[in-house]
Write an enzyme that holds these catalytic residues in place. Structure first.
Site, PDB file in Angstrom:
ATOM      1  N   SER A  21      24.894 -32.272  24.646  1.00  0.00           N
ATOM      2  CA  SER A  21      26.387 -31.703  24.041  1.00  0.00           C
ATOM      3  C   SER A  21      26.911 -32.952  23.057  1.00  0.00           C
ATOM      4  O   SER A  21      26.809 -34.064  23.250  1.00  0.00           O
ATOM      5  CB  SER A  21      27.429 -31.416  24.900  1.00  0.00           C
ATOM      6  OG  SER A  21      28.650 -31.410  24.639  1.00  0.00           O
ATOM      7  N   GLY A  65      23.921  -6.741  20.190  1.00  0.00           N
ATOM      8  CA  GLY A  65      24.181  -8.271  20.876  1.00  0.00           C
ATOM      9  C   GLY A  65      25.201  -8.139  21.780  1.00  0.00           C
ATOM     10  O   GLY A  65      26.279  -7.402  21.722  1.00  0.00           O
ATOM     11  N   LEU A 115      32.065 -21.111  19.277  1.00  0.00           N
ATOM     12  CA  LEU A 115      32.554 -20.483  20.172  1.00  0.00           C
ATOM     13  C   LEU A 115      34.126 -19.896  19.832  1.00  0.00           C
ATOM     14  O   LEU A 115      34.330 -18.667  20.194  1.00  0.00           O
ATOM     15  CB  LEU A 115      33.010 -21.319  21.392  1.00  0.00           C
ATOM     16  CG  LEU A 115      31.769 -21.970  22.329  1.00  0.00           C
ATOM     17  CD1 LEU A 115      32.085 -22.736  23.390  1.00  0.00           C
ATOM     18  CD2 LEU A 115      30.525 -20.862  22.523  1.00  0.00           C
ATOM     19  N   GLY A 155      26.328 -11.543  23.535  1.00  0.00           N
ATOM     20  CA  GLY A 155      26.807 -12.906  23.622  1.00  0.00           C
ATOM     21  C   GLY A 155      28.498 -13.041  23.439  1.00  0.00           C
ATOM     22  O   GLY A 155      29.104 -11.996  23.637  1.00  0.00           O
ATOM     23  N   LEU A 156      28.830 -13.882  23.253  1.00  0.00           N
ATOM     24  CA  LEU A 156      30.480 -14.045  23.168  1.00  0.00           C
ATOM     25  C   LEU A 156      31.108 -13.173  21.835  1.00  0.00           C
ATOM     26  O   LEU A 156      31.991 -12.166  22.382  1.00  0.00           O
ATOM     27  CB  LEU A 156      30.655 -15.652  22.562  1.00  0.00           C
ATOM     28  CG  LEU A 156      30.819 -16.482  23.928  1.00  0.00           C
ATOM     29  CD1 LEU A 156      31.144 -17.979  23.487  1.00  0.00           C
ATOM     30  CD2 LEU A 156      31.668 -16.139  25.189  1.00  0.00           C
ATOM     31  N   ALA A 157      30.316 -13.051  20.797  1.00  0.00           N
ATOM     32  CA  ALA A 157      31.032 -12.250  19.764  1.00  0.00           C
ATOM     33  C   ALA A 157      30.613 -10.703  20.217  1.00  0.00           C
ATOM     34  O   ALA A 157      31.726 -10.122  20.124  1.00  0.00           O
ATOM     35  CB  ALA A 157      30.185 -12.466  18.492  1.00  0.00           C
ATOM     36  N   ARG A 169      28.310 -33.424  12.236  1.00  0.00           N
ATOM     37  CA  ARG A 169      27.159 -33.525  12.497  1.00  0.00           C
ATOM     38  C   ARG A 169      25.960 -33.819  11.619  1.00  0.00           C
ATOM     39  O   ARG A 169      24.941 -34.379  11.697  1.00  0.00           O
ATOM     40  CB  ARG A 169      26.651 -32.090  13.172  1.00  0.00           C
ATOM     41  CG  ARG A 169      27.417 -31.895  14.526  1.00  0.00           C
ATOM     42  CD  ARG A 169      27.148 -30.242  15.002  1.00  0.00           C
ATOM     43  NE  ARG A 169      27.825 -30.226  16.367  1.00  0.00           N
ATOM     44  CZ  ARG A 169      27.815 -28.980  17.193  1.00  0.00           C
ATOM     45  NH1 ARG A 169      27.456 -27.981  16.497  1.00  0.00           N
ATOM     46  NH2 ARG A 169      28.433 -28.965  18.197  1.00  0.00           N
ATOM     47  N   HIS A 179      21.488 -30.695  14.542  1.00  0.00           N
ATOM     48  CA  HIS A 179      22.351 -31.381  15.557  1.00  0.00           C
ATOM     49  C   HIS A 179      21.880 -32.618  15.966  1.00  0.00           C
ATOM     50  O   HIS A 179      20.634 -33.104  16.168  1.00  0.00           O
ATOM     51  CB  HIS A 179      22.597 -30.581  16.665  1.00  0.00           C
ATOM     52  CG  HIS A 179      23.453 -30.835  17.733  1.00  0.00           C
ATOM     53  ND1 HIS A 179      23.845 -31.909  18.232  1.00  0.00           N
ATOM     54  CD2 HIS A 179      24.508 -30.018  17.883  1.00  0.00           C
ATOM     55  CE1 HIS A 179      24.758 -31.954  19.112  1.00  0.00           C
ATOM     56  NE2 HIS A 179      25.476 -30.813  18.810  1.00  0.00           N
TER      57      HIS A 179
END
Length: 637
Positions: free
Chosen positions: A284, A40, A441, A42-44, A330, A266
């Site tokens: 968003s 992976g 994030l 992505g951000l992580a 949410r 969401h």
């Protein structure tokens, strides 16, 4: 299955600092001897791979996209939380910690969540140093906005493209280490098997999605940063490629899967427009700062929104939750929208929508200010719907978005399977039963930049690892398993497409395990999903071959996993006889329709152990001890 959370003792604020001081270290010279596989980007995954390579480890990073820049982290729009208190409005590490614990309906570990709040401020400093273009106030200070579930402004943002900008920051750190030869990048490779040697994760089997070649990759530790499983519902806000395969195949090798029923709906997505739609688009949550949510008060009021006077409008979030209003969390905002639509007051085609109206904000602040804050989001909405949200209210409806469940990890982010570390959305650890907006994030970068680089060293320093390479018998067995499944999928030659099965599963999941769950519905799903799975393995049509690019084959493998995993989600939801966060059992609600927890029986993490398709999985429990916060009924009124 042994579940040792390894939570350090002592005062909450001191746990992480004391734990870091006690962790075993790997010397700089010895780091070069260890090889870490990161799945992976992505951000992580990108932040972890870059950080580990900076420390001196050999790193191999895998992603199924053509570039790490395509990771789904790019789709995050609204912002990233951090307890900087730039607004001087009363924020603090403790308040961010408490908001997160409360937002998750008291179903997450205190120690993990406090650590997340602690390191949040360092994330912003790191990203600013990388050049992430956060929005700024007139005087040059970083700007903040408010988000759901909080009464302070702690969310840093880059217009409506925060995920993209953060990912570019992590991507440049990743590419820098690729350029230095410290990371070997394998794009367009999909992990199909986790390889376990002597009860330790030692590598993976991956398929080159361009050539079809299957190969084994050995390492000293494996890090999964493969995101969530929302696409089990078919229609979701996730990119079409997002899947559960890496995590689920690790589960089948012995890694515990925690709280799979904790899935987030969401509240601000563009409503479904037709039967043949393949995914949904997120608007968003930041839009709820200035947009007001409402429906007509009268049933079946079909007038255009501008023709409905204020007195005939129900601003239901402001009415029901006066303390938080449109910034209710949410799960609560989603259920309230469903309730209004089920009451016959929904708007748009099929009555499956509510209005998100900016007219008051435009009148108060001016269109130029709204355009500056949300312009790219408004443009995206207009391109998709053909409606101008500056003059006509947006129409939104809840949709599957994020998954709080994931592979179980201890305080060091390691699974019960030694050597397998799991970070970001792929693990279960920080969000409990409901994630607050702008916290995904935060968790991904906290895990990758500031937690895993410490804790993985403790594992490598304290473990005697035998020399293992891709010629080991365990790798050959794993390759054979992956090849056998691929051959089986191609040999069925049925009459139905992969997508038709995925869509059918999604209908079952959404109808019986979606926003509102019942015992009867879950039992119905647990009967129907095995029937769909059985027909899949008898009647699916996968054209092409395994020796080339074959996206139908890719999807078939992922849907095969969803057809098993969906059953686990429903089983977990059936066993958790309470309502909490995103898991809402209609049998367990208060008189005014809010979630009713059962802390005596379910203040724990449910961790599932795989025993094969022929045997039911075993449900294990990790108790959640609340030493520093008081369990309370979650209220945003």
């Amino acid at each position: 299955m042994k579940l040792d959370a390894k939570i350090p003792g002592g005062p909450l604020a001191d746990k992480w600092d004391r734990h870091r001081a006690d962790l075993r270290l790997v010397s700089p010279a010895n780091k070069r001897k260890f090889h870490v596989i990161v799945v992976g980007s992505g951000l992580a995954g990108a932040s972890a791979a870059a950080s580990l390579a900076e420390l001196g480890y050999q790193v191999s990073c895998f992603c199924f996209q053509d570039s790490p820049r395509r990771a789904h982290s790019i789709a995050a729009q609204g912002g990233i939380n951090a307890a900087k208190n730039y607004q001087n409005d009363g924020d603090s590490t403790w308040r961010l910690f408490y908001d997160t614990i409360k937002g998750g309906d008291f179903r997450s570990r205190e120690a993990n969540v406090y650590r997340l709040a602690q390191v949040s401020a360092s994330i912003i400093d790191q990203c600013v140093a990388q050049g992430v273009p956060f929005a700024r106030e007139y005087g040059g200070m970083l700007a903040n906005r408010s988000f759901g579930g909080a009464q302070v402004s702690r969310t840093f943002y880059a217009r409506g493209q925060t995920g993209q900008q953060l990912l570019l920051g992590a991507y440049q750190a990743l590419e820098r280490m690729i350029g230095k030869g410290a990371i070997k990048m394998y794009s367009r490779h999909e992990m199909l098997e986790l390889v376990v040697v002597n009860e330790r994760a030692r590598g993976i089997v991956a398929r080159d999605l361009i050539t079809g070649e299957m190969a084994s990759f050995a390492g000293d530790a494996v890090v999964l940063a493969t995101g969530g499983y929302g696409n089990a519902f078919f229609l979701s806000t996730n990119a079409k490629g997002c899947n559960v395969t890496a995590a689920f195949r690790a589960y089948k090798k012995g890694a515990g899967f925690a709280n799979p029923c904790f899935t987030q709906i969401h509240p601000t997505c563009i409503p479904v427009s037709g039967e043949y739609q393949s995914k949904l688009t997120l608007m968003s949550e930041s839009l709820r700062n200035d947009g007001r949510v409402w429906v007509p008060k009268a049933h079946g009021d079909a007038r255009a929104p501008r023709e409905i006077p204020e007195a005939a409008r129900d601003y239901y979030l402001e009415r029901k939750y006066p303390a938080f209003g449109n910034l209710a969390p949410r799960d609560i905002a989603s259920r309230a929208a469903k309730e209004a639509c089920d009451d016959g007051r929904g708007v748009g085609p099929g009555g499956r929508g509510v209005y998100l109206d900016f007219s008051s904000a435009i009148q108060r602040l001016g269109e130029a200010t709204i355009r500056e804050r949300y312009g790219n989001l408004f443009e995206m909405y207009e391109r998709i719907t053909g409606e101008n949200p500056y003059t006509v209210p947006m129409r939104i409806y809840p949709a599957v978005h994020y998954t709080m469940g994931g592979l179980w990890v201890d305080y060091n982010l390691m699974s019960n399977l030694s050597g397998l570390h799991v970070i970001g959305e792929a693990n279960f650890s920080d969000h409990g039963a409901n994630r607050l907006g702008a916290s995904a994030l935060m968790q991904g970068l906290a895990d990758g930049y500031f937690i895993l680089p410490y804790t993985i060293g403790d594992y490598l320093a304290g473990t005697k690892l035998e020399a293992v390479d891709a010629s080991h018998a365990a790798f050959k067995e794993a390759e054979t398993r992956a090849s056998t499944q691929t051959s089986r999928l191609l040999s069925i030659s049925g009459t139905r497409s992969v997508d038709s099965f995925h869509k059918e599963l999604g209908h079952v999941m959404w109808n019986d395990c979606g926003m509102a769950r019942t015992r009867d519905g879950l039992q119905r799903a647990l009967t129907r999903i095995p029937e769909i799975r059985a027909e899949f393995w008898e009647n699916v049509k996968v054209p092409g071959s395994a020796a080339t690019l074959n996206q139908s084959l890719e999807k078939a493998g992922r849907v095969a996993d969803f057809l098993e995993f969906g059953e686990l989600v429903c089983l977990d939801a059936l066993q958790r006889e309470e309502s909490c966060g995103g898991h809402f059992r209609t049998e367990y609600q208060t008189a005014d329709g809010e979630a009713r927890r059962n802390d005596e029986a379910f203040a724990h993490v449910a961790v599932w152990e795989h025993r094969g398709l022929e045997q039911a999985p075993i449900r294990h429990v990790e108790p959640l001890d609340f030493e520093f916060v008081k369990l309370a009924t979650r209220s945003y009124k």
